[in-house]
Write an enzyme that holds these catalytic residues in place. Structure first.
Site, PDB file in Angstrom:
ATOM      1  CB  THR A   1     -46.307   3.043  -8.421  1.00 58.43           C
ATOM      2  OG1 THR A   1     -47.637   2.925  -7.949  1.00 58.43           O
ATOM      3  CG2 THR A   1     -45.438   3.640  -7.344  1.00 58.43           C
TER       4      THR A   1
ATOM      5  NE  ARG B   1     -55.122  -2.480 -15.615  1.00 60.93           N
ATOM      6  CZ  ARG B   1     -54.695  -3.003 -14.486  1.00 60.93           C
ATOM      7  NH1 ARG B   1     -54.828  -4.287 -14.263  1.00 60.93           N
ATOM      8  NH2 ARG B   1     -54.140  -2.270 -13.549  1.00 60.93           N
TER       9      ARG B   1
ATOM     10  CG  ASP C   1     -42.818  -8.936  -2.958  1.00 60.22           C
ATOM     11  OD1 ASP C   1     -42.788  -8.662  -4.173  1.00 60.22           O
ATOM     12  OD2 ASP C   1     -42.113  -8.346  -2.114  1.00 60.22           O
TER      13      ASP C   1
ATOM     14  N   GLY D   1     -43.884   3.001 -13.669  1.00 60.66           N
ATOM     15  CA  GLY D   1     -43.772   3.421 -15.070  1.00 60.66           C
ATOM     16  C   GLY D   1     -43.783   4.933 -15.239  1.00 60.66           C
TER      17      GLY D   1
ATOM     18  CD  GLU E   1     -29.412  -3.602  -9.075  1.00 59.54           C
ATOM     19  OE1 GLU E   1     -28.328  -3.946  -9.543  1.00 59.54           O
ATOM     20  OE2 GLU E   1     -29.821  -4.002  -7.957  1.00 59.54           O
TER      21      GLU E   1
ATOM     22  CE  LYS F   1     -39.356  -7.518  -3.646  1.00 60.70           C
ATOM     23  NZ  LYS F   1     -39.983  -6.750  -2.561  1.00 60.70           N
TER      24      LYS F   1
ATOM     25  N   GLY G   1     -41.195   2.146  -4.109  1.00 65.76           N
ATOM     26  CA  GLY G   1     -41.467   3.540  -4.442  1.00 65.76           C
ATOM     27  C   GLY G   1     -41.161   3.792  -5.902  1.00 65.76           C
TER      28      GLY G   1
ATOM     29  N   GLY H   1     -51.878   2.539   0.836  1.00 62.32           N
ATOM     30  CA  GLY H   1     -51.466   2.105  -0.500  1.00 62.32           C
ATOM     31  C   GLY H   1     -50.186   1.288  -0.502  1.00 62.32           C
TER      32      GLY H   1
HETATM   33  N1  NAP Z   1     -44.265  -0.095  -6.785  1.00 59.44           N
HETATM   34  C1  NAP Z   1     -43.047  -0.372  -6.340  1.00 59.44           C
HETATM   35  O1  NAP Z   1     -42.553   0.233  -5.389  1.00 59.44           O
HETATM   36  C2  NAP Z   1     -42.240  -1.452  -7.013  1.00 59.44           C
HETATM   37  C3  NAP Z   1     -40.913  -1.691  -6.587  1.00 59.44           C
HETATM   38  C4  NAP Z   1     -40.146  -2.662  -7.241  1.00 59.44           C
HETATM   39  C5  NAP Z   1     -40.709  -3.394  -8.268  1.00 59.44           C
HETATM   40  N2  NAP Z   1     -42.003  -3.161  -8.636  1.00 59.44           N
HETATM   41  C6  NAP Z   1     -42.561  -3.946  -9.753  1.00 59.44           C
HETATM   42  O2  NAP Z   1     -42.840  -3.052 -10.818  1.00 59.44           O
HETATM   43  C7  NAP Z   1     -43.973  -3.509 -11.543  1.00 59.44           C
HETATM   44  C8  NAP Z   1     -45.023  -2.413 -11.614  1.00 59.44           C
HETATM   45  O3  NAP Z   1     -45.416  -2.050 -10.322  1.00 59.44           O
HETATM   46  P1  NAP Z   1     -46.317  -0.729 -10.050  1.00 59.44           P
HETATM   47  O4  NAP Z   1     -46.339  -0.566  -8.584  1.00 59.44           O
HETATM   48  O5  NAP Z   1     -45.864   0.391 -10.892  1.00 59.44           O
HETATM   49  O6  NAP Z   1     -47.747  -1.248 -10.547  1.00 59.44           O
HETATM   50  P2  NAP Z   1     -49.045  -0.366 -10.855  1.00 59.44           P
HETATM   51  O7  NAP Z   1     -48.956   0.953 -10.187  1.00 59.44           O
HETATM   52  O8  NAP Z   1     -50.207  -1.238 -10.600  1.00 59.44           O
HETATM   53  O9  NAP Z   1     -48.951  -0.087 -12.439  1.00 59.44           O
HETATM   54  C9  NAP Z   1     -49.167  -1.097 -13.373  1.00 59.44           C
HETATM   55  C10 NAP Z   1     -49.295  -0.445 -14.737  1.00 59.44           C
HETATM   56  O10 NAP Z   1     -49.413  -1.477 -15.733  1.00 59.44           O
HETATM   57  C11 NAP Z   1     -50.617  -1.291 -16.484  1.00 59.44           C
HETATM   58  N3  NAP Z   1     -51.188  -2.603 -16.737  1.00 59.44           N
HETATM   59  C12 NAP Z   1     -51.403  -3.592 -15.836  1.00 59.44           C
HETATM   60  N4  NAP Z   1     -51.957  -4.671 -16.424  1.00 59.44           N
HETATM   61  C13 NAP Z   1     -52.092  -4.337 -17.724  1.00 59.44           C
HETATM   62  C14 NAP Z   1     -52.619  -5.012 -18.844  1.00 59.44           C
HETATM   63  N5  NAP Z   1     -53.127  -6.240 -18.733  1.00 59.44           N
HETATM   64  N6  NAP Z   1     -52.603  -4.392 -20.044  1.00 59.44           N
HETATM   65  C15 NAP Z   1     -52.104  -3.138 -20.164  1.00 59.44           C
HETATM   66  N7  NAP Z   1     -51.590  -2.431 -19.130  1.00 59.44           N
HETATM   67  C16 NAP Z   1     -51.597  -3.033 -17.922  1.00 59.44           C
HETATM   68  C17 NAP Z   1     -51.537  -0.445 -15.624  1.00 59.44           C
HETATM   69  O11 NAP Z   1     -52.424   0.280 -16.465  1.00 59.44           O
HETATM   70  P3  NAP Z   1     -53.497   1.322 -15.868  1.00 59.44           P
HETATM   71  O12 NAP Z   1     -52.679   2.464 -15.304  1.00 59.44           O
HETATM   72  O13 NAP Z   1     -54.310   1.746 -17.038  1.00 59.44           O
HETATM   73  O14 NAP Z   1     -54.261   0.585 -14.819  1.00 59.44           O
HETATM   74  C18 NAP Z   1     -50.530   0.448 -14.890  1.00 59.44           C
HETATM   75  O15 NAP Z   1     -50.216   1.578 -15.680  1.00 59.44           O
HETATM   76  C19 NAP Z   1     -44.427  -4.800 -10.849  1.00 59.44           C
HETATM   77  O16 NAP Z   1     -43.834  -5.907 -11.474  1.00 59.44           O
HETATM   78  C20 NAP Z   1     -43.868  -4.629  -9.441  1.00 59.44           C
HETATM   79  O17 NAP Z   1     -43.642  -5.865  -8.795  1.00 59.44           O
HETATM   80  C21 NAP Z   1     -42.780  -2.211  -8.047  1.00 59.44           C
END
Ligand code: NAP
Length: 320
Positions: A13, A44, A193, A15, A122, A197, A294, A179
């Site tokens: 989401t 992954r 969580d 990256g 941030e 924070k 988001g 989701g």
């Molecule tokens: N989502 C939000 O709104 C939000 C807001 C603030 C902070 N965050 C933080 O941002 C971070 C990412 O969140 P997200 O929502 O983007 O998570 P996500 O959608 O689950 O994405 C995680 C990414 O990391 C990869 N990954 C996970 N474990 C791995 C491993 N062992 N080896 C290699 N690649 C790996 C996954 O690969 P695959 O795609 O191949 O599965 C995926 O591309 C977290 O720390 C979260 O707390 C998220």
């Protein structure tokens, strides 16, 4: 033009939108004399389709870390990212991260890099709504007294749905189907969580060594429709509130469901918005509110951190 090589860990989401926003901001980078080159993106599953700019190297190995000037971590987890980044961090290069769990739970290892201005985070609290920046800069001159905050979108959603008549299980199932909730949802609904924070913020407001284990945590899983109705009848709403305030010589940090008057800023911020009420002697009371989750919202803070780094600003330095 200076070339800056960036590595990205994770392309989910957050990256994906970090990569899209870097592409969208090429002109801004060029204006400050920088060309960004993405060295690699760690995932992954390399076969998964991804909505990212064409031509970026997506890989399941981190061999590109050696050539990076900056790394942006958006993969999540606690030990896994740190294991991958340990030798990178030791080399003195900067890390931009949204990972509050890693920051909260592995501070003993990360603190020296934060003190050295090498950690930019941030996005770890309230995603794109800036609170860590002000806390680590201008608010330092004020004497912090107290904060109260709503920091988890899943809990906000569930409690709002319960106000509309659903029971906890129904509202949770809906949050999962949309989701919003993590799977398993314990990190969100258990309050952990939010505690991550709160811990990150406490290191700017209260104590640079504040430990995650010092937060008392209670989630929303025992909130009943009757509790919601009782609050409503009294002109109140139930929110999962993070609070930090003086307690004798120390600090009391707590995450728990609380009844708040309908006109409290944490209630009026909007149903999908995170909010923070920050109180300090000299600055007075400040209110921050905005999107707390988001992809693009979070990416905006992470790419903002990248610009800060490129412009020569240090990362977010805790109290010391
Ligand atoms: N989502 C939000 O709104 C939000 C807001 C603030 C902070 N965050 C933080 O941002 C971070 C990412 O969140 P997200 O929502 O983007 O998570 P996500 O959608 O689950 O994405 C995680 C990414 O990391 C990869 N990954 C996970 N474990 C791995 C491993 N062992 N080896 C290699 N690649 C790996 C996954 O690969 P695959 O795609 O191949 O599965 C995926 O591309 C977290 O720390 C979260 O707390 C998220």
């Amino acid at each position: 033009m200076r070339t800056v090589t960036v590595g990205v860990l994770g392309s989910g989401t957050v990256g994906q939108d970090v990569l899209n926003l870097i592409e969208r901001r090429q002109r801004v980078f060029a204006d400050i004399g920088v060309e960004i080159v993405i060295a690699g993106v760690l995932v992954r599953d390399v076969t998964k389709p991804r909505a990212i700019p064409a031509g970026i190297r997506v890989t399941d190995t981190c061999d590109f870390l050696q050539e990076c000037n900056v790394v942006i971590e958006c993969m999540g987890g606690v030990d896994r990212p740190l294991d991958l980044l340990r030798s990178y961090l030791r080399s003195g290069r900067p890390l931009i991260t949204a990972n509050k769990a890693m920051l909260a739970e592995r501070w003993n290892e990360l603190r020296e890099y934060a003190l050295g201005g090498k950690l930019y985070y941030e996005a770890s609290v309230m995603a794109g709504t800036p609170v860590i920046g002000p806390m680590s800069t201008v608010l330092r001159a004020s004497t912090f007294t107290r904060l109260q905050a709503v920091l988890n979108g899943t809990c906000l959603y569930i409690l709002t749905q319960m106000e509309a008549g659903k029971d906890y299980a129904q509202a949770l199932a809906e949050a999962q189907a949309l989701g919003y909730a993590e799977d398993p949802p314990t990190l969100d609904v258990g309050g952990f969580d939010t505690a991550h924070k709160l811990t990150v913020m406490a290191r700017f407001c209260a104590d640079g060594d504040f430990a995650y284990d010092d937060v008392q945590v209670q989630g929303i899983d025992r909130v009943t429709p009757q509790d919601i109705q009782d609050a409503h009848a009294a002109g109140q709403r139930i929110k999962l509130v993070a609070s930090l305030e003086r307690d004798g010589d120390g600090w009391a940090a707590r995450v728990a469901p609380q009844r708040l008057p309908n006109d409290h800023p944490l209630c009026t911020a909007g149903d999908n918005r995170n909010a923070l009420v920050y109180e300090a002697e000299e600055s007075g009371t400040l209110i921050f509110a905005g999107g707390g989750a988001g992809g693009m919202v979070t990416a905006s803070a992470m790419v903002g951190d990248l610009l800060d780094y490129l412009l020569g600003f240090p990362g977010h330095v805790p109290l010391h």
